[in-house]
Motif scaffolding. Structure first.
Motif, PDB file in Angstrom:
ATOM      1  N   ASN A  31     -27.009  27.468 -46.884  1.00 17.90           N
ATOM      2  CA  ASN A  31     -27.515  28.164 -45.751  1.00 17.90           C
ATOM      3  C   ASN A  31     -26.922  29.336 -45.139  1.00 17.90           C
ATOM      4  O   ASN A  31     -26.945  29.760 -43.849  1.00 17.90           O
ATOM      5  CB  ASN A  31     -27.032  26.985 -44.685  1.00 17.90           C
ATOM      6  N   VAL A  52     -29.690  32.330 -48.202  1.00 16.70           N
ATOM      7  CA  VAL A  52     -31.011  31.912 -47.698  1.00 16.70           C
ATOM      8  C   VAL A  52     -31.963  32.730 -48.371  1.00 16.70           C
ATOM      9  O   VAL A  52     -32.999  32.249 -48.653  1.00 16.70           O
ATOM     10  CB  VAL A  52     -31.061  31.622 -46.064  1.00 16.70           C
ATOM     11  N   LEU A  96     -33.053  24.277 -43.103  1.00 19.51           N
ATOM     12  CA  LEU A  96     -33.721  24.658 -44.491  1.00 19.51           C
ATOM     13  C   LEU A  96     -34.848  23.732 -44.787  1.00 19.51           C
ATOM     14  O   LEU A  96     -35.748  24.390 -45.498  1.00 19.51           O
ATOM     15  CB  LEU A  96     -32.593  24.536 -45.543  1.00 19.51           C
ATOM     16  N   GLN A 114     -30.310  33.560 -42.139  1.00 18.61           N
ATOM     17  CA  GLN A 114     -30.123  32.116 -42.170  1.00 18.61           C
ATOM     18  C   GLN A 114     -30.408  31.593 -40.650  1.00 18.61           C
ATOM     19  O   GLN A 114     -30.811  32.321 -39.973  1.00 18.61           O
ATOM     20  CB  GLN A 114     -28.510  31.895 -42.367  1.00 18.61           C
TER      21      GLN A 114
END
Length: 308
Positions: A10, A15, A41, A198
C-alpha cells in the motif's frame, strides 16, 4: 504465471509497482501492516482480485524476526519485491521508527526467503538517492553521481539527529546489510537495488512537500534533486525481476537533476492564481519567466554595446 511477493503493497511507490506487475500478468501476494489497509487495495484492484491474480497477507511488524515466514510458507514465489520503509517526520524515536524497520525489515525478509523459499530467483529492493549522495557536499556543482558512490554520513554520526537523517541512514544501512548478506550467505537468489498512488487518507511526505508549495503554505524544502516518475520507477522494478543483467546489481533510476525551485516555477507558470502575491494584492502576472529572461538579456546586450 510467475508469482511475486510484494512487501508493503500500500506504499506510495508500491501501489504503482503492483499495478505494473498485474498489467504484466504476474500473480501477486501483497503484504500490508493491518487488515484496514487491504480495503482500498481490494477495491482499486477488484478485477485482479476476482481473477485470483491478487491476494493479500498481513505482516504487522517487519522488524520481528520471521515476520514474513507465514506468507512465505503458504505460497510458492518466483521473486520478491521489498520496498517497505517508513518515510515521514512524525517520529519520537528515530531508531525504532526509522532505522529498525528499514534495516531489520530488509535483512529479515532476505533471511526468511533464504530459509523458506527455494523457488525465489530474484529479490528486488528499493533504496534511495540518499544512499549515494554525499550530503555534506550539498549540491556539489560538477559532481556526477553513479552507482559506485555511497553516502558518507556514518550510522552514528547524524542518524538520530533528525528524522530525515534517520531515514537516509536506515535506507543506506538496509542496502549495506543486504549486500553483506549476499556476500556472507551466498543465497540461491540474486538481488537488485533501485532508488525511490496510494490511498490518500493523508498525503505521503513526498507529495506533501509538493502540495505545500502548491497551496502556498511552504517554500520549496526538497533536499534531493534527482527525480523520477513513480510509473517509470515501478516499471524498473518489474523489469528487474527477469533481466539477467540485473543480478546482484545496483541501479540509479532517475530522469535527471532538477532544482526545488523548478517546482515553484512550474506552479507559477501554469497555476498563476496560486501565487501568494496575487491572492493578497490582486496582481495580474503578465510577464512570465521567458519574457523576463528575454528582456533581461536584451538589456545586457544593450549595456554591452554601450561599453558598460
Amino acid at each position: 504465471m510467475p508469482s511475486v511477493l510484494l512487501a508493503g503493497a500500500n506504499g506510495f511507490v508500491t501501489v504503482t509497482i503492483l499495478q505494473a506487475l498485474l498489467n504484466q500478468g504476474y500473480n501477486v501476494v501483497g503484504t500490508v501492516r493491518s487488515e484496514s489497509k487491504i480495503h482500498y487495495l481490494h477495491d482499486k484492484f477488484s478485477k485482479f482480485v476476482d481473477e485470483e491474480m491478487l491476494t493479500f497477507a498481513v505482516v504487522q511488524d517487519i522488524t520481528v524476526p520471521g515476520a514474513f515466514d507465514e506468507v512465505l510458507k503458504a505460497n510458492k514465489f518466483d521473486s520478491v519485491v521489498h520496498t517497505s520503509s517508513p518515510y515521514h517526520w512524525n517520529v519520537t524515536d528515530a531508531r525504532r521508527g526509522m532505522l529498525d524497520p528499514a534495516i531489520k525489515g530488509a535483512t529479515g525478509i532476505l533471511e526468511s526467503v533464504r530459509m523458506l523459499s527455494p523457488t525465489v530467483k530474484r529479490v528486488v529492493i528499493t533504496a534511495m538517492f540518499g544512499n549515494i549522495m554525499n550530503i555534506p557536499k550539498g549540491d556539489w556543482p560538477g559532481k556526477v553521481y553513479t552507482e559506485e558512490d555511497w553516502n558518507t554520513i556514518t550510522f552514528d554520526e547524524q542518524a538520530l539527529s533528525h528524522p530525515s537523517m534517520a531515514y537516509v541512514s536506515g535506507k543506506e544501512g538496509a542496502e549495506r546489510a543486504a549486500w553483506d548478506f549476499v556476500k556472507e550467505t551466498k543465497p540461491h537468489f540474486t538481488i537488485m537495488f533501485g532508488p525511490p498512488e496510494q490511498e490518500l487518507t493523508s498525503f505521503n511526505t513526498s507529495t506533501a512537500d509538493i502540495y505545500d508549495v502548491f497551496n502556498g503554505t511552504s517554500e520549496p524544502r526538497f533536499t534531493t534533486w534527482a527525480w523520477v516518475d513513480v510509473q517509470d520507477l515501478a516499471q524498473a522494478h518489474v523489469l528487474a525481476i527477469d533481466a539477467p543483467a540485473a543480478a546482484n546489481q545496483r541501479y540509479l533510476v532517475t530522469t535527471g537533476n532538477y532544482s526545488a525551485q523548478a517546482i515553484a516555477d512550474y506552479i507559477w507558470e501554469h497555476y498563476p492564481e496560486r501565487a501568494v502575491a496575487k491572492r493578497d494584492l490582486g496582481i495580474t502576472y503578465k510577464h512570465g519567466f521567458d519574457t523576463m529572461l528575454r528582456d533581461t538579456l536584451k538589456k545586457l546586450e544593450e549595456l554591452e554595446a554601450e561599453g558598460k
